[in-house]
Design a protein around this motif. Structure first.
Motif, PDB file in Angstrom:
ATOM      1  N   LYS A 116       0.902  -1.137  -0.116  1.00  0.00           N
ATOM      2  CA  LYS A 116       0.078   0.035  -0.013  1.00  0.00           C
ATOM      3  C   LYS A 116       0.926   1.319   0.074  1.00  0.00           C
ATOM      4  CE  LYS A 116      -3.959   2.201   1.071  1.00  0.00           C
ATOM      5  NZ  LYS A 116      -4.228   3.111   0.041  1.00  0.00           N
ATOM      6  N   ILE A 117       1.844   1.382   0.866  1.00  0.00           N
ATOM      7  CA  ILE A 117       2.805   2.479   0.999  1.00  0.00           C
ATOM      8  C   ILE A 117       3.688   2.643  -0.573  1.00  0.00           C
ATOM      9  CG2 ILE A 117       4.999   3.328   1.890  1.00  0.00           C
ATOM     10  CD1 ILE A 117       4.061   1.666   4.494  1.00  0.00           C
ATOM     11  N   THR A 118       3.917   1.536  -0.951  1.00  0.00           N
ATOM     12  CA  THR A 118       4.518   1.527  -2.317  1.00  0.00           C
ATOM     13  C   THR A 118       3.746   2.013  -3.435  1.00  0.00           C
ATOM     14  OG1 THR A 118       6.037  -0.138  -1.634  1.00  0.00           O
ATOM     15  CG2 THR A 118       5.955   0.198  -4.006  1.00  0.00           C
ATOM     16  N   LYS A 119       2.424   1.740  -3.461  1.00  0.00           N
ATOM     17  CA  LYS A 119       1.356   2.079  -4.430  1.00  0.00           C
ATOM     18  C   LYS A 119       0.900   3.650  -4.257  1.00  0.00           C
ATOM     19  CE  LYS A 119      -3.386   0.745  -5.542  1.00  0.00           C
ATOM     20  NZ  LYS A 119      -4.396   1.827  -4.949  1.00  0.00           N
ATOM     21  N   ASP A 120       1.049   4.076  -3.087  1.00  0.00           N
ATOM     22  CA  ASP A 120       0.690   5.319  -2.900  1.00  0.00           C
ATOM     23  C   ASP A 120       1.965   6.129  -3.139  1.00  0.00           C
ATOM     24  OD1 ASP A 120      -1.900   4.722  -1.878  1.00  0.00           O
ATOM     25  OD2 ASP A 120      -1.445   4.595   0.080  1.00  0.00           O
ATOM     26  N   LYS A 121       3.087   5.923  -2.902  1.00  0.00           N
ATOM     27  CA  LYS A 121       4.289   6.830  -3.072  1.00  0.00           C
ATOM     28  C   LYS A 121       4.841   6.676  -4.511  1.00  0.00           C
ATOM     29  CE  LYS A 121       8.301   8.821  -1.986  1.00  0.00           C
ATOM     30  NZ  LYS A 121       8.141  10.242  -2.210  1.00  0.00           N
ATOM     31  N   MET A 122       4.907   5.517  -5.125  1.00  0.00           N
ATOM     32  CA  MET A 122       5.359   5.414  -6.616  1.00  0.00           C
ATOM     33  C   MET A 122       4.244   5.553  -7.506  1.00  0.00           C
ATOM     34  SD  MET A 122       8.539   5.162  -6.058  1.00  0.00           S
ATOM     35  CE  MET A 122       9.677   4.903  -4.985  1.00  0.00           C
ATOM     36  N   LEU A 123       4.028   6.525  -7.869  1.00  0.00           N
ATOM     37  CA  LEU A 123       2.881   6.729  -8.794  1.00  0.00           C
ATOM     38  C   LEU A 123       3.197   6.881 -10.162  1.00  0.00           C
ATOM     39  CD1 LEU A 123       0.818   9.517  -7.080  1.00  0.00           C
ATOM     40  CD2 LEU A 123       0.382   7.181  -7.173  1.00  0.00           C
ATOM     41  N   PRO A 124       2.563   6.198 -11.203  1.00  0.00           N
ATOM     42  CA  PRO A 124       3.119   6.128 -12.660  1.00  0.00           C
ATOM     43  C   PRO A 124       3.431   7.763 -12.988  1.00  0.00           C
ATOM     44  CG  PRO A 124       1.086   5.010 -12.412  1.00  0.00           C
ATOM     45  CD  PRO A 124       1.197   5.665 -11.141  1.00  0.00           C
ATOM     46  N   THR A 125       4.488   7.864 -13.988  1.00  0.00           N
ATOM     47  CA  THR A 125       4.807   9.289 -14.553  1.00  0.00           C
ATOM     48  C   THR A 125       4.944   8.848 -15.984  1.00  0.00           C
ATOM     49  OG1 THR A 125       7.333   8.970 -14.122  1.00  0.00           O
ATOM     50  CG2 THR A 125       5.603  10.045 -12.360  1.00  0.00           C
ATOM     51  N   PRO A 126       5.124   9.725 -16.810  1.00  0.00           N
ATOM     52  CA  PRO A 126       5.584   9.480 -18.295  1.00  0.00           C
ATOM     53  C   PRO A 126       6.932   8.723 -18.391  1.00  0.00           C
ATOM     54  CG  PRO A 126       4.663  11.737 -18.182  1.00  0.00           C
ATOM     55  CD  PRO A 126       4.929  11.324 -16.866  1.00  0.00           C
ATOM     56  N   ALA A 127       7.846   8.921 -17.551  1.00  0.00           N
ATOM     57  CA  ALA A 127       9.007   8.355 -17.648  1.00  0.00           C
ATOM     58  C   ALA A 127       9.103   6.999 -16.869  1.00  0.00           C
ATOM     59  CB  ALA A 127      10.173   9.071 -16.781  1.00  0.00           C
ATOM     60  N   PHE A 161       5.977   5.052 -16.455  1.00  0.00           N
ATOM     61  CA  PHE A 161       4.656   4.364 -16.782  1.00  0.00           C
ATOM     62  C   PHE A 161       4.431   3.209 -16.292  1.00  0.00           C
ATOM     63  CE2 PHE A 161       7.289   3.236 -20.443  1.00  0.00           C
ATOM     64  CZ  PHE A 161       7.005   2.144 -20.692  1.00  0.00           C
ATOM     65  N   HIS A 162       5.444   2.256 -15.887  1.00  0.00           N
ATOM     66  CA  HIS A 162       5.246   0.860 -15.368  1.00  0.00           C
ATOM     67  C   HIS A 162       4.964   0.940 -13.979  1.00  0.00           C
ATOM     68  CE1 HIS A 162       9.443   1.795 -15.648  1.00  0.00           C
ATOM     69  NE2 HIS A 162       9.398   0.936 -14.659  1.00  0.00           N
ATOM     70  N   TYR A 163       4.970   1.819 -13.196  1.00  0.00           N
ATOM     71  CA  TYR A 163       4.910   1.841 -11.755  1.00  0.00           C
ATOM     72  C   TYR A 163       3.434   1.742 -11.542  1.00  0.00           C
ATOM     73  CZ  TYR A 163       9.802   3.465 -10.599  1.00  0.00           C
ATOM     74  OH  TYR A 163      11.075   3.360 -10.662  1.00  0.00           O
ATOM     75  N   VAL A 164       2.841   0.718 -11.841  1.00  0.00           N
ATOM     76  CA  VAL A 164       1.486   0.453 -11.646  1.00  0.00           C
ATOM     77  C   VAL A 164       1.389  -0.858 -10.855  1.00  0.00           C
ATOM     78  CG1 VAL A 164      -0.886  -0.248 -12.491  1.00  0.00           C
ATOM     79  CG2 VAL A 164       0.688   1.279 -13.791  1.00  0.00           C
ATOM     80  N   PHE A 165       0.840  -0.594  -9.591  1.00  0.00           N
ATOM     81  CA  PHE A 165       0.770  -1.799  -8.570  1.00  0.00           C
ATOM     82  C   PHE A 165      -0.682  -2.145  -8.286  1.00  0.00           C
ATOM     83  CE2 PHE A 165       4.821   0.794  -7.894  1.00  0.00           C
ATOM     84  CZ  PHE A 165       5.638  -0.072  -8.017  1.00  0.00           C
ATOM     85  N   ASN A 166      -0.988  -3.239  -8.284  1.00  0.00           N
ATOM     86  CA  ASN A 166      -2.428  -3.672  -7.953  1.00  0.00           C
ATOM     87  C   ASN A 166      -2.452  -5.294  -7.139  1.00  0.00           C
ATOM     88  OD1 ASN A 166      -1.811  -5.950  -9.836  1.00  0.00           O
ATOM     89  ND2 ASN A 166      -2.395  -4.693 -11.509  1.00  0.00           N
ATOM     90  N   LEU A 167      -3.732  -5.419  -7.178  1.00  0.00           N
ATOM     91  CA  LEU A 167      -3.729  -6.758  -6.214  1.00  0.00           C
ATOM     92  C   LEU A 167      -3.057  -7.908  -6.638  1.00  0.00           C
ATOM     93  CD1 LEU A 167      -7.377  -6.181  -4.993  1.00  0.00           C
ATOM     94  CD2 LEU A 167      -5.263  -5.846  -3.730  1.00  0.00           C
ATOM     95  N   ARG A 168      -2.837  -8.069  -8.119  1.00  0.00           N
ATOM     96  CA  ARG A 168      -2.294  -9.129  -8.507  1.00  0.00           C
ATOM     97  C   ARG A 168      -0.800  -9.251  -8.115  1.00  0.00           C
ATOM     98  NH1 ARG A 168      -2.123  -8.731 -14.666  1.00  0.00           N
ATOM     99  NH2 ARG A 168      -4.343  -9.028 -14.247  1.00  0.00           N
ATOM    100  N   ASP A 169      -0.057  -8.122  -7.776  1.00  0.00           N
ATOM    101  CA  ASP A 169       1.287  -8.083  -7.189  1.00  0.00           C
ATOM    102  C   ASP A 169       1.053  -8.769  -5.706  1.00  0.00           C
ATOM    103  OD1 ASP A 169       2.127  -6.712  -9.287  1.00  0.00           O
ATOM    104  OD2 ASP A 169       1.330  -4.626  -8.041  1.00  0.00           O
TER     105      ASP A 169
END
Length: 129
Positions: free
Chosen positions: A4-15, A17-25
């Motif tokens: 949750k902390i990682t999901k909230d802190k590491m948001l996707p940006t144009p550079a 874009f793969h910083y997408v964290f979901n329940l599959r992780d």
């Protein structure tokens, strides 16, 4: 909590874009842990090192900058010390060490000629430190 902390802190940006964290992780982390044979996890320390390996493999391997990787390492240690530090202070020290768990292919059982047609003759997978 760390996810949750990682999901909230590491948001996707144009550079990044793969910083997408979901329940599959979360499911991948648990699948990696429950796919381990019971004789490998002999102590709580080994379980912590396996957990550290899995969260690093699933979450931190996406990070492209050293700053993000360092943030994640600091957050892991901080989270473990806050959450489990009262139970066992040595667990916080265990997650600072990098330990890898890998799959090794073992030899398949020798065919005896008495196997049924649908016998599974694939190589067994062993997950060990």
């Amino acid at each position: 909590k760390l996810w949750k902390i990682t999901k909230d802190k590491m948001l996707p940006t144009p550079a990044k874009f793969h910083y997408v964290f979901n329940l599959r992780d979360l499911s991948r982390i648990w699948l990696g842990m429950i796919g381990t044979q019971a004789n490998v996890i002999s102590t709580p320390g080994v379980a912590m090192m396996l957990w550290r390996h899995e969260i690093t493999r699933i979450l931190a391997d996406r990070f492209v900058s050293d700053v993000d990787k360092d943030w994640f390492d600091t957050e892991v240690i901080s989270t473990v010390k806050k959450t489990l530090g009262l139970l066992d202070p040595s667990l916080g020290e265990l997650v600072t060490k990098t330990k890898y768990f890998v799959d090794f292919m073992r030899d398949a059982p020798e065919p005896t000629g008495e196997e049924v047609e649908d016998a599974d003759m694939e190589l067994p997978k062993i997950y060990e430190p």
